[in-house]
Scaffold this motif. Sequence first.
Motif, short mmCIF file in Angstrom:
data_model
loop_
_atom_site.label_atom_id
_atom_site.label_comp_id
_atom_site.label_asym_id
_atom_site.label_seq_id
_atom_site.Cartn_x
_atom_site.Cartn_y
_atom_site.Cartn_z
N MET A 30 50.79 53.63 37.82
CA MET A 30 51.48 53.29 38.92
C MET A 30 50.31 52.30 39.51
O MET A 30 51.13 51.48 40.36
CB MET A 30 51.40 54.32 40.04
N ASP A 31 49.28 52.29 39.00
CA ASP A 31 48.36 51.25 39.49
C ASP A 31 48.70 49.89 39.09
O ASP A 31 48.32 48.83 39.76
CB ASP A 31 46.91 51.66 39.09
N GLN A 32 49.27 49.77 38.11
CA GLN A 32 49.74 48.70 37.25
C GLN A 32 50.89 47.80 38.06
O GLN A 32 50.93 46.57 38.13
CB GLN A 32 49.92 48.78 35.96
N LEU A 33 51.57 48.56 39.14
CA LEU A 33 52.60 47.72 39.76
C LEU A 33 52.21 47.80 41.21
O LEU A 33 52.96 47.04 41.94
CB LEU A 33 53.87 48.94 39.91
N SER A 34 51.05 47.93 41.69
CA SER A 34 50.70 47.53 42.84
C SER A 34 50.32 46.17 43.16
O SER A 34 49.80 45.59 41.99
CB SER A 34 49.62 48.44 43.47
N ALA A 35 50.49 45.20 44.29
CA ALA A 35 50.27 43.93 44.26
C ALA A 35 48.76 44.00 44.49
O ALA A 35 48.29 44.88 45.23
CB ALA A 35 51.05 43.47 45.37
N PRO A 36 48.25 42.63 44.10
CA PRO A 36 46.73 42.40 44.52
C PRO A 36 46.68 42.33 46.07
O PRO A 36 47.59 41.78 46.61
CB PRO A 36 46.38 41.28 43.76
N PRO A 37 45.29 42.36 46.48
CA PRO A 37 45.20 42.20 47.83
C PRO A 37 45.44 40.65 48.18
O PRO A 37 45.14 39.96 47.38
CB PRO A 37 43.77 42.63 48.37
N LEU A 38 45.74 40.54 49.35
CA LEU A 38 46.14 38.93 49.99
C LEU A 38 44.83 38.43 50.17
O LEU A 38 43.88 39.04 50.40
CB LEU A 38 47.03 38.92 51.14
N PRO A 39 44.57 36.90 49.91
CA PRO A 39 43.29 36.15 50.39
C PRO A 39 43.32 36.22 52.04
O PRO A 39 44.35 36.55 52.51
CB PRO A 39 43.48 35.02 49.51
N PRO A 40 42.19 36.24 52.44
CA PRO A 40 42.04 35.64 53.90
C PRO A 40 42.78 34.45 54.24
O PRO A 40 42.78 33.60 53.55
CB PRO A 40 40.41 35.85 53.94
N ARG A 41 43.10 34.79 55.37
CA ARG A 41 43.85 33.36 56.08
C ARG A 41 42.76 32.38 56.24
O ARG A 41 41.83 32.65 56.88
CB ARG A 41 44.62 33.84 57.27
#
Length: 91
Positions: free
Chosen positions: A1-12
Amino acid sequence: MDQLSAPPLPPRPDLEAPKPRGSCLVWLAVLFGFLASVILTFLMIGFLWPFVIGFAILSIIALQYLVWGWWFERIYRSEANQADASLNREP
């Protein structure tokens, strides 16, 4: 399930407010272009005499304003100041 999670967004990124641009030059260019096109149109069709007559009438009005409103007002005020000065003198 860890493979389907999205990577964290870069800072704005910190966006600076856009600097206001002066549009005075643009408006002057548009106005000049419009006036030039109108003048050239009237010159090409030979319909200029009403504008010459209108300019002459406005020139006479401006001359009257200058003479009666400015020159005579200065004369009137200088005479009024002299009259006030003579009234305020003690005998």
